[in-house]
Design an enzyme around this catalytic site. Structure first.
Site, mmCIF file in Angstrom:
data_model
loop_
_atom_site.group_PDB
_atom_site.id
_atom_site.type_symbol
_atom_site.label_atom_id
_atom_site.label_comp_id
_atom_site.label_asym_id
_atom_site.label_seq_id
_atom_site.Cartn_x
_atom_site.Cartn_y
_atom_site.Cartn_z
ATOM 1 C CE LYS A 1 47.960 46.346 30.783
ATOM 2 N NZ LYS A 1 46.746 45.886 30.114
ATOM 3 C CD GLU B 1 46.698 45.318 47.471
ATOM 4 O OE1 GLU B 1 46.455 44.168 47.907
ATOM 5 O OE2 GLU B 1 46.736 46.312 48.198
ATOM 6 C CB CYS C 1 42.249 39.014 45.126
ATOM 7 S SG CYS C 1 41.519 40.581 45.618
ATOM 8 C CD GLU D 1 43.537 34.064 43.285
ATOM 9 O OE1 GLU D 1 44.485 34.239 42.507
ATOM 10 O OE2 GLU D 1 43.030 34.966 43.960
HETATM 11 P P1 TAP Z 1 46.909 39.343 35.430
HETATM 12 O O1 TAP Z 1 46.947 38.439 34.283
HETATM 13 O O2 TAP Z 1 48.064 39.390 36.342
HETATM 14 O O3 TAP Z 1 46.606 40.793 34.818
HETATM 15 C C1 TAP Z 1 46.497 41.942 35.606
HETATM 16 C C2 TAP Z 1 46.954 43.134 34.797
HETATM 17 O O4 TAP Z 1 48.340 43.003 34.524
HETATM 18 C C3 TAP Z 1 46.282 43.280 33.442
HETATM 19 O O5 TAP Z 1 46.111 44.639 33.137
HETATM 20 C C4 TAP Z 1 47.290 42.637 32.514
HETATM 21 O O6 TAP Z 1 47.177 43.038 31.173
HETATM 22 C C5 TAP Z 1 48.579 43.124 33.137
HETATM 23 N N1 TAP Z 1 49.758 42.335 32.785
HETATM 24 C C6 TAP Z 1 49.821 41.035 32.386
HETATM 25 N N2 TAP Z 1 51.121 40.679 32.162
HETATM 26 C C7 TAP Z 1 51.878 41.782 32.415
HETATM 27 C C8 TAP Z 1 53.280 42.059 32.379
HETATM 28 N N3 TAP Z 1 54.166 41.121 32.026
HETATM 29 N N4 TAP Z 1 53.711 43.289 32.703
HETATM 30 C C9 TAP Z 1 52.840 44.255 33.074
HETATM 31 N N5 TAP Z 1 51.492 44.050 33.125
HETATM 32 C C10 TAP Z 1 51.021 42.832 32.819
HETATM 33 O O7 TAP Z 1 45.669 39.084 36.375
HETATM 34 P P2 TAP Z 1 44.160 38.923 35.963
HETATM 35 O O8 TAP Z 1 44.029 37.619 35.295
HETATM 36 O O9 TAP Z 1 43.670 40.114 35.249
HETATM 37 O O10 TAP Z 1 43.441 38.941 37.392
HETATM 38 C C11 TAP Z 1 43.344 37.816 38.148
HETATM 39 C C12 TAP Z 1 44.378 37.795 39.241
HETATM 40 O O11 TAP Z 1 44.450 39.041 39.894
HETATM 41 C C13 TAP Z 1 44.065 36.800 40.341
HETATM 42 O O12 TAP Z 1 45.224 36.095 40.712
HETATM 43 C C14 TAP Z 1 43.600 37.665 41.502
HETATM 44 O O13 TAP Z 1 43.723 37.136 42.749
HETATM 45 C C15 TAP Z 1 44.378 38.889 41.306
HETATM 46 N N6 TAP Z 1 43.689 40.033 41.910
HETATM 47 C C16 TAP Z 1 44.166 40.489 43.087
HETATM 48 C C17 TAP Z 1 43.534 41.535 43.719
HETATM 49 C C18 TAP Z 1 44.080 42.016 45.025
HETATM 50 S S1 TAP Z 1 43.548 43.381 45.600
HETATM 51 N N7 TAP Z 1 44.961 41.348 45.712
HETATM 52 C C19 TAP Z 1 42.423 42.122 43.155
HETATM 53 C C20 TAP Z 1 41.966 41.634 41.940
HETATM 54 C C21 TAP Z 1 42.626 40.582 41.321
HETATM 55 P P3 TAP Z 1 46.374 42.111 30.110
HETATM 56 O O14 TAP Z 1 44.956 42.189 30.501
HETATM 57 O O15 TAP Z 1 46.662 42.732 28.819
HETATM 58 O O16 TAP Z 1 46.924 40.723 30.242
#
Ligand code: TAP
Length: 494
Positions: free
Chosen positions: A179, A254, A288, A390
């Site tokens: 997804k 992650e 991240c 962050e």
């Molecule tokens: P999230 O909002 O957490 O979204 C990540 C993924 O999870 C998306 O596909 C999202 O779908 C899905 N998601 C959201 N709510 C969910 C739920 N209740 N159940 C299952 N899946 C769900 O993060 P983001 O805004 O895309 O990315 C930013 C964050 O990711 C930052 O905090 C960053 O640090 C972290 N990040 C960490 C890493 C590593 S390797 N540690 C790498 C990249 C990013 P939708 O798009 O439909 O909301």
């Protein structure tokens, strides 16, 4: 080549991209202009179930999980090669959808290809061990695939981070449901198509679209799903961890970071300044592992900051597809507003912007996109919101230290522990810092850096488990112990 507009796209289930009419759609926007680039269907719980069904069927029927792994070596190798050859098409699509400069997207695509190549090479080397036990017995372990694995990906490295966990899962013989993030699904869809063209049997890689709260949760709670790999925010990670725990299935999480980049006065300061700038302005800071906290030794702080400031002022902002652009827009208007909120908060709490800051001017022509000027804050103290949370944008927070002990205390004063950087010519300082840093990864004299063969993961709130490296394959397999008693048959009792 990806055009400036993609048109309607569909979910990828059972080896086909299904573009259907008459369903609710999401319109994807080019982050550089906010003009529509494509529409995708909004998935539902039923779509999540159909994707798991497709994967479960393929796992049972395709022969993909055969113990020798030869087919997996060949097919994953072909996908790796095709992706590397078609890097430009994928990189353009990534930039169009996510906004990052084309040269960064190129790096992401080639990294994904290298990841596939690496795990293709391991797919026929997944083996158990024999264990000495008493008596006439042979005891050995088998490593078996889990079955259906779910992968939930973020929007900052849409293709690279999806492939990072999908590649080892497929190499281990599993069937996958991916997804992608709702705003950036395009390269994942194209990748699934490419994989099928390269001979991946239908149903082994399904891409389901839709919101995390509906489709993501439906996947995690589906009783046929055997593991969950999640990359995203800490809040969502905790929720997924709870859901997976209630079903007793393994997860890797992650999550976020607040990386300290620690510069000692004896470092090659020009190289360090470039590394610090790269570590926070790459991908417009939406990383991240961004080096978002600069800790610099007091005696060189002023000189060092003025060089980082010079580099920030020289960065060419613009649409990622334009030649020479060094920093693209943020992914969405909403995300830019979040980052702007942190910049305002920084000033309110007493930090001093050396570059950028609230309402910082942009070059003409960028108003329609989600651009944000790079910001460097000086006079940051460890308790400030911008030093603790962050930001996920191009915002660097500078602090100073006097001794290595003080640097360690500042660096470790964080809820996060993903990547930490150390810049010094003194080997003793470098190794002592590496030992003392509470981070899953430490990089000395470059930042950030990782390879498909090295583990990627964090301590504390940065996550659970790790991706990449040969041992990541263990997460995608289960271990079975087999004991065989080969003692000679006893003569029958008379
Ligand atoms: P999230 O909002 O957490 O979204 C990540 C993924 O999870 C998306 O596909 C999202 O779908 C899905 N998601 C959201 N709510 C969910 C739920 N209740 N159940 C299952 N899946 C769900 O993060 P983001 O805004 O895309 O990315 C930013 C964050 O990711 C930052 O905090 C960053 O640090 C972290 N990040 C960490 C890493 C590593 S390797 N540690 C790498 C990249 C990013 P939708 O798009 O439909 O909301």
């Amino acid at each position: 080549m990806a055009s400036a507009k993609e048109g309607p796209r569909g979910m990828f289930l059972d080896g086909q991209e299904l573009t259907v009419t008459g369903r609710e759609h999401r319109t994807l926007l080019d982050p550089a202009t906010n003009r529509p680039i494509a529409t995708v269907p909004t998935g539902t719980k039923e779509d999540a179930r159909a994707a798991v069904e497709s994967a479960a069927k393929a796992f049972g029927a395709s022969g993909w999980a055969a113990p020798d792994g030869q087919k997996r070596v060949q097919v994953l190798g072909r996908i790796a090669q095709a992706l590397a050859e078609r890097w430009e098409e994928f990189a353009r699509l990534e930039t169009l959808n996510q906004g990052k400069p084309l040269r960064e997207s190129k790096g992401d695509v080639l990294y994904a290809a290298r990841t596939l190549e690496y795990y293709a090479g391991l797919a026929d080397k997944i083996q158990g061990e024999t264990i000495p036990v008493p008596g006439d017995r042979l005891d050995y372990t088998l490593r078996e695939p889990l079955g259906v694995t779910v992968h939930i990906a973020p929007w900052n490295y849409p293709l690279q981070l999806a492939v990072r966990s999908v590649a080892p899962a497929l190499a281990a013989g599993n069937a996958v449901v991916l997804k992608p993030a709702s705003w950036t699904p395009l390269t994942a869809l194209s990748f699934a198509r490419l994989a099928t063209e390269c001979g991946l049997p239908p149903g082994l890689l399904n891409v389901v679209l839709g919101s995390g709260s509906e489709v993501g949760e439906a996947l995690v709670t589906d009783r046929r799903v055997a593991s969950v790999s999640f990359t995203g925010s800490p809040g969502v990670g905790r929720r997924i961890g709870e859901l997976a725990a209630s079903r007793v299935v393994p997860v890797t999480l992650e999550l976020g970071g607040k990386g300290p980049n620690i510069v000692f006065s004896d470092a090659d300061l020009e190289r360090a300044a470039r590394g610090v700038s790269f570590g926070i302005f790459l991908n417009a800071g939406q990383m991240c592992w961004a080096g978002s906290r600069l800790l610099v030794q007091e005696e060189v702080k002023e000189r060092f900051l003025s060089r980082v400031k010079e580099l920030a002022l020289k960065l060419k902002l613009g649409p990622g597809l334009e030649p020479g652009v060094e920093m693209g827009p943020l992914v969405t208007r909403e995300h830019r507003a979040v980052v702007e909120g942190y910049v305002t908060r920084g000033v309110e709490e007493g930090a001093v912007p050396l570059v950028g800051g609230p309402g910082a001017a942009l070059s003409p022509g960028l108003e329609a996109g989600n651009f944000l000027a790079p910001t460097i804050f000086d006079a940051v103290t460890p308790g400030m919101t911008i030093a603790r949370e962050e930001i996920f944008g191009p915002v660097l927070c500078a602090m100073s230290f006097r001794t290595p002990e003080e640097a360690l205390a500042l660096a470790n004063d964080s809820d996060y522990g993903l990547l930490a950087g150390v810049w010094t010519r003194d080997l003793s300082v470098a190794h002592r810092m590496a030992r003392g840093l509470e981070a899953g990864m430490v990089s000395v004299n470059e930042y950030p850096v990782t390879f498909p063969q090295t583990p990627f993961g964090g301590f504390k709130q940065s996550g659970l488990g790790f991706e990449q490296g040969s041992r990541a394959l263990e997460f995608y397999t289960r271990q079975k112990n087999v004991n065989v008693n080969f003692a000679p048959a006893r003569p029958p009792r008379t």
